[in-house]
Scaffold this motif. Structure first.
Motif, mmCIF file in Angstrom:
data_model
loop_
_atom_site.group_PDB
_atom_site.id
_atom_site.type_symbol
_atom_site.label_atom_id
_atom_site.label_comp_id
_atom_site.label_asym_id
_atom_site.label_seq_id
_atom_site.Cartn_x
_atom_site.Cartn_y
_atom_site.Cartn_z
ATOM 1 N N GLU A 28 24.311 -10.210 -22.113
ATOM 2 C CA GLU A 28 23.845 -9.828 -20.790
ATOM 3 C C GLU A 28 23.178 -8.449 -20.859
ATOM 4 O OE1 GLU A 28 23.962 -11.779 -18.158
ATOM 5 O OE2 GLU A 28 24.933 -13.341 -19.353
ATOM 6 N N PRO A 29 22.244 -8.174 -19.935
ATOM 7 C CA PRO A 29 21.648 -6.831 -19.910
ATOM 8 C C PRO A 29 22.716 -5.758 -19.725
ATOM 9 C CG PRO A 29 20.416 -8.347 -18.518
ATOM 10 C CD PRO A 29 21.664 -9.076 -18.932
ATOM 11 N N VAL A 30 22.583 -4.684 -20.451
ATOM 12 C CA VAL A 30 23.495 -3.554 -20.320
ATOM 13 C C VAL A 30 22.862 -2.566 -19.353
ATOM 14 C CG1 VAL A 30 24.673 -1.692 -21.535
ATOM 15 C CG2 VAL A 30 24.337 -3.912 -22.651
ATOM 16 N N ALA A 31 23.615 -2.149 -18.350
ATOM 17 C CA ALA A 31 23.056 -1.332 -17.276
ATOM 18 C C ALA A 31 23.435 0.133 -17.436
ATOM 19 C CB ALA A 31 23.538 -1.850 -15.925
ATOM 20 N N PHE A 32 22.467 1.003 -17.202
ATOM 21 C CA PHE A 32 22.674 2.450 -17.173
ATOM 22 C C PHE A 32 22.047 2.990 -15.896
ATOM 23 C CE2 PHE A 32 22.676 1.203 -21.584
ATOM 24 C CZ PHE A 32 23.739 1.896 -22.120
ATOM 25 N N GLU A 33 22.804 3.766 -15.135
ATOM 26 C CA GLU A 33 22.305 4.301 -13.874
ATOM 27 C C GLU A 33 22.447 5.809 -13.854
ATOM 28 O OE1 GLU A 33 23.041 3.930 -9.028
ATOM 29 O OE2 GLU A 33 23.916 2.468 -10.416
ATOM 30 N N ALA A 34 21.364 6.486 -13.515
ATOM 31 C CA ALA A 34 21.397 7.943 -13.427
ATOM 32 C C ALA A 34 22.151 8.370 -12.178
ATOM 33 C CB ALA A 34 19.977 8.497 -13.396
ATOM 34 N N ALA A 35 22.788 9.526 -12.276
ATOM 35 C CA ALA A 35 23.385 10.142 -11.097
ATOM 36 C C ALA A 35 22.285 10.857 -10.310
ATOM 37 C CB ALA A 35 24.477 11.132 -11.507
ATOM 38 N N LEU A 36 22.477 10.986 -9.016
ATOM 39 C CA LEU A 36 21.446 11.550 -8.149
ATOM 40 C C LEU A 36 21.278 13.051 -8.393
ATOM 41 C CD1 LEU A 36 19.519 11.110 -5.729
ATOM 42 C CD2 LEU A 36 21.437 11.769 -4.252
ATOM 43 N N ALA A 37 20.023 13.481 -8.496
ATOM 44 C CA ALA A 37 19.671 14.902 -8.484
ATOM 45 C C ALA A 37 18.984 15.182 -7.150
ATOM 46 C CB ALA A 37 18.740 15.243 -9.643
ATOM 47 N N GLN A 38 19.334 16.301 -6.517
ATOM 48 C CA GLN A 38 18.758 16.599 -5.214
ATOM 49 C C GLN A 38 18.761 18.098 -4.963
ATOM 50 O OE1 GLN A 38 21.305 15.405 -1.830
ATOM 51 N NE2 GLN A 38 22.883 14.923 -3.350
ATOM 52 N N VAL A 39 18.060 18.497 -3.911
ATOM 53 C CA VAL A 39 17.985 19.895 -3.497
ATOM 54 C C VAL A 39 18.904 20.086 -2.296
ATOM 55 C CG1 VAL A 39 16.450 21.705 -2.627
ATOM 56 C CG2 VAL A 39 15.612 20.065 -4.324
ATOM 57 N N PRO A 40 19.713 21.140 -2.269
ATOM 58 C CA PRO A 40 20.567 21.367 -1.098
ATOM 59 C C PRO A 40 19.749 21.402 0.183
ATOM 60 C CG PRO A 40 21.184 22.845 -2.880
ATOM 61 C CD PRO A 40 19.923 22.162 -3.313
ATOM 62 N N GLU A 41 20.294 20.835 1.227
ATOM 63 C CA GLU A 41 19.567 20.737 2.497
ATOM 64 C C GLU A 41 19.112 22.103 2.997
ATOM 65 O OE1 GLU A 41 20.281 19.117 7.082
ATOM 66 O OE2 GLU A 41 21.836 18.891 5.550
ATOM 67 N N SER A 42 19.969 23.121 2.848
ATOM 68 C CA SER A 42 19.626 24.448 3.359
ATOM 69 C C SER A 42 18.430 25.037 2.622
ATOM 70 C CB SER A 42 20.830 25.383 3.254
ATOM 71 O OG SER A 42 21.237 25.515 1.896
ATOM 72 N N VAL A 43 18.347 24.799 1.304
ATOM 73 C CA VAL A 43 17.222 25.321 0.513
ATOM 74 C C VAL A 43 15.934 24.613 0.911
ATOM 75 C CG1 VAL A 43 16.294 25.592 -1.813
ATOM 76 C CG2 VAL A 43 18.739 25.934 -1.390
ATOM 77 N N ALA A 44 15.987 23.295 1.027
ATOM 78 C CA ALA A 44 14.800 22.542 1.433
ATOM 79 C C ALA A 44 14.338 22.968 2.824
ATOM 80 C CB ALA A 44 15.090 21.047 1.408
ATOM 81 N N ARG A 45 15.286 23.145 3.728
ATOM 82 C CA ARG A 45 14.931 23.536 5.094
ATOM 83 C C ARG A 45 14.276 24.905 5.125
ATOM 84 N NH1 ARG A 45 19.594 23.026 7.093
ATOM 85 N NH2 ARG A 45 20.235 25.212 6.916
ATOM 86 N N ASP A 46 14.818 25.855 4.361
ATOM 87 C CA ASP A 46 14.237 27.196 4.328
ATOM 88 C C ASP A 46 12.817 27.173 3.772
ATOM 89 O OD1 ASP A 46 16.537 28.214 5.393
ATOM 90 O OD2 ASP A 46 17.325 29.009 3.494
ATOM 91 N N ALA A 47 12.519 26.213 2.887
ATOM 92 C CA ALA A 47 11.177 26.088 2.316
ATOM 93 C C ALA A 47 10.249 25.263 3.202
ATOM 94 C CB ALA A 47 11.246 25.446 0.927
ATOM 95 N N GLY A 48 10.790 24.745 4.302
ATOM 96 C CA GLY A 48 9.973 23.964 5.235
ATOM 97 C C GLY A 48 9.897 22.487 4.919
ATOM 98 N N TYR A 49 10.738 22.002 3.993
ATOM 99 C CA TYR A 49 10.703 20.605 3.587
ATOM 100 C C TYR A 49 11.834 19.824 4.252
ATOM 101 C CZ TYR A 49 7.338 21.642 -0.132
ATOM 102 O OH TYR A 49 6.220 22.016 -0.829
ATOM 103 N N GLU A 50 11.586 18.537 4.425
ATOM 104 C CA GLU A 50 12.596 17.619 4.930
ATOM 105 C C GLU A 50 12.801 16.495 3.920
ATOM 106 O OE1 GLU A 50 11.323 16.115 8.662
ATOM 107 O OE2 GLU A 50 11.549 18.036 9.721
#
Length: 215
Positions: A28-50
């Motif tokens: 069977e196919p062997v599955a590998f899944e990356a863990a999520l990388a993200q930017v903290p909401e407060s940092v994105a908000r301060d930069a004007g991004y959503e």
């Protein structure tokens, strides 16, 4: 070109070339899944991004070595952020984009397959340009150090142009960080924005350095 194609395209391209495999054969196919990388909401908000969305790309490939084969399924994950900017006669468009991409490190049949880890920032940018005809004339502006997930690495700034959905061409800057290892994954930060947007480079680099990864 749709408003998110540039960075979403980067994630898809990398997903298609970054799959590896396991050293244990399985019918069977062997599955590998990356863990999520993200930017903290407060940092994105301060930069004007959503936050626009969390997304994933699932790629299945079969690898062969020494007469053996193994099919693997690799799931890359992205956190995609957008910012509305005023572009004169074009009006307000969500044309500034940042993406944090994570892709699993995998080994197959005793060999390691991590093309993202091995590629230079210029090669990563060329992959984006080759796959998307709407992106053109990418040239290196400069390279500079950046710290991603506590690792000192390099980010490259490219100048280029992009053709929008209505046919208008916009001069852009594209920033690509080298892949850094985090747990079982490789993480990359990518940002793009119109050249006429003042101060945006600093905001993109701030977001790049603020990336968090769930190991």
């Amino acid at each position: 070109m749709r408003r998110r194609e540039l960075i979403a395209g980067a994630g898809i391209t990398l997903a298609a070339t970054s799959a590896g495999c396991t050293s244990v054969l399985n019918d069977e196919p062997v599955a590998f899944e990356a863990a999520l990388a993200q930017v903290p909401e407060s940092v994105a908000r301060d930069a004007g991004y959503e936050l626009d969305e969390f997304d994933q790309q699932v790629i299945e490939r079969t690898f062969e070595a020494a007469g053996q084969s193994q099919t693997v399924q690799v799931t890359n994950r992205t956190a995609e952020y957008e910012k509305a900017v005023e572009l004169g006669p074009l009006g307000e468009l969500r044309a500034a984009i940042f993406t944090a991409l994570s892709t699993p490190k995998v080994e197959v049949l005793g060999r390691t397959f991590n093309p993202v880890d091995d590629r230079s920032n210029e090669e990563l940018a060329e992959m984006i340009q080759d796959q998307y005809a709407d992106i053109g004339d990418l040239e290196v502006e400069h390279e500079a150090p950046v710290t991603v997930l506590g690792t000192d690495t390099t980010q490259t700034k490219f100048a280029g142009e992009i053709r929008m959905e209505g046919g208008e061409e916009i001069d852009i800057y594209l920033h690509v960080s080298s892949a850094v290892e985090s747990g079982d994954d490789l993480v990359i930060g990518v940002g793009a924005y119109p050249q006429q947007l003042p101060g945006e480079e600093d905001r993109v680099l701030t977001m790049m350095e603020a990336i968090e990864h769930d190991t």
